[in-house]
Scaffold this active site. Structure first.
Site, short mmCIF file in Angstrom:
data_model
loop_
_atom_site.label_atom_id
_atom_site.label_comp_id
_atom_site.label_asym_id
_atom_site.label_seq_id
_atom_site.Cartn_x
_atom_site.Cartn_y
_atom_site.Cartn_z
N ARG A 139 0.88 -1.35 7.50
CA ARG A 139 1.39 -0.11 6.91
C ARG A 139 2.34 0.66 7.84
O ARG A 139 2.91 1.68 7.43
CB ARG A 139 0.21 0.77 6.46
N HIS A 190 -11.43 6.83 5.29
CA HIS A 190 -10.78 8.05 5.79
C HIS A 190 -11.70 9.25 5.71
O HIS A 190 -12.67 9.25 4.93
CB HIS A 190 -9.55 8.35 4.92
N ARG A 195 -8.44 4.12 11.60
CA ARG A 195 -7.00 4.31 11.43
C ARG A 195 -6.41 5.42 12.31
O ARG A 195 -5.20 5.45 12.54
CB ARG A 195 -6.69 4.65 9.96
N CYS A 212 -4.66 10.39 -1.94
CA CYS A 212 -3.79 9.40 -1.27
C CYS A 212 -2.46 9.22 -1.99
O CYS A 212 -1.51 8.75 -1.39
CB CYS A 212 -4.45 8.02 -1.24
N ASP A 223 0.81 -1.23 0.00
CA ASP A 223 0.00 0.00 0.00
C ASP A 223 0.84 1.28 0.00
O ASP A 223 0.29 2.37 0.14
CB ASP A 223 -0.90 0.03 1.25
N GLU A 275 0.31 9.54 0.97
CA GLU A 275 -0.32 10.58 1.80
C GLU A 275 -0.53 10.12 3.25
O GLU A 275 -0.51 10.93 4.18
CB GLU A 275 -1.69 10.94 1.20
N ASP A 276 -0.71 8.83 3.43
CA ASP A 276 -1.00 8.35 4.78
C ASP A 276 0.21 8.37 5.71
O ASP A 276 0.06 8.22 6.91
CB ASP A 276 -1.58 6.93 4.71
C1 CIR Z 1 -5.42 1.21 2.89
O1 CIR Z 1 -6.41 0.52 3.18
O2 CIR Z 1 -4.71 1.72 3.74
C2 CIR Z 1 -5.10 1.44 1.43
N1 CIR Z 1 -5.45 0.30 0.67
C3 CIR Z 1 -5.84 2.66 0.92
C4 CIR Z 1 -5.35 3.93 1.50
C5 CIR Z 1 -5.99 5.14 0.91
N2 CIR Z 1 -5.37 6.31 1.40
C6 CIR Z 1 -5.98 7.46 1.56
O3 CIR Z 1 -7.18 7.56 1.42
N3 CIR Z 1 -5.23 8.48 2.00
#
Ligand code: CIR
Length: 254
Positions: A87, A162, A132, A249, A62, A67-68
């Protein structure tokens, strides 16, 4: 706000092993996501952003959802603690690049925070509490932001992964949002454009230097955005949506 740079990470061949709640009709396609990612990078570049493109990270499927892993503040970058165990290690991969541009701060245990839960509206951070992002994570980010001239508040994330899966700032005091957010008191002072129930992924529309990047395939939202007046650029991110992601993201913008 004018963005001058963005950091992105290319998807790895195992990207479909990432976390997702979407049940696919067709398995996500690596060649296709690479093409879609390349177009995304070229589009940001055409809008004046200098792009820092990082290599794929095979251990973290991922990790192209960069961005996360951080929140860019005025003087520092807050390195997050992503809320899904798979992650957590991604932040170590982003930190060395962030360090070239900002001093680093870190969300500390027991804080958890995904950048996707953080929406900046002018000088105010809305921080979503989600699966999260917890209160401790929000508090640590809020305090750091407060020291750098921002205000902040929290709100619950509704019916999505999110906060920015369901609400985004598109400029001119206007939020694009799921209907579920329309009655939230936090958003009383803003104009609202609502997303229809069958176009949910389009809520993650991204304002970049007076242009709106919106996912392709959501004609009702596109029409509403066109009447809003800001130029609209559609990008095909079908494979990103299959992995629960959206346009925001895929980059850290600053
Ligand atoms: C997750 O579940 O963490 C990733 N597959 C998707 C993350 C999406 N990120 C975001 O909206 N900032």
């Amino acid at each position: 706000m004018v963005f001058i740079k963005a950091i992105v990470r290319k998807p790895n061949i195992n990207f479909a092993a990432g976390v997702t709640s979407v049940s696919w009709e067709q398995k996500p396609d690596y060649e296709l996501i690479c093409k879609q990612h390349k177009t995304y990078v070229e589009t940001l570049s055409s809008l004046g952003l200098e792009m820092v493109v990082l290599d794929p990270e095979p251990d973290f499927p991922d990790s192209y959802f960069i961005e996360d892993t951080a929140v860019m503040l005025a003087q520092t970058a807050m390195v997050t603690r992503p809320g899904d165990d798979s992650r957590l290690g991604e932040t170590e991969k982003t930190a060395p690049t962030l360090k070239k541009f900002r001093e680093l701060e870190f969300i500390r245990e027991p804080g958890l925070l995904d950048g996707g839960d953080v929406m900046l509206v002018e000088k105010h951070f809305f921080i979503g509490l989600s699966k999260r992002t917890n209160k401790e994570g929000a508090l640590q980010l809020g305090e750091a932001a407060g020291r750098q001239g921002f205000t902040w508040s929290t709100l619950p994330v509704i019916k999505a992964l999110h906060l920015k899966s369901g609400v985004n700032y598109i400029g001119q005091d206007t939020l694009l949002m799921f209907e579920e957010y329309a009655s939230r008191p936090e958003f009383n002072e803003y104009n609202k454009i609502l997303i229809e129930k069958d176009e949910k992924p389009a809520a993650n529309t991204l304002l970049i230097n007076d242009n709106l990047l919106t996912p392709k395939g959501f004609p009702k939202t596109k029409k509403k955005l066109e009447s809003f007046g800001t130029p609209v650029i559609e990008l095909d991110i079908s494979e990103v949506i299959k992995m629960d992601g959206g346009l925001s993201c895929l980059s850290l913008r600053f």
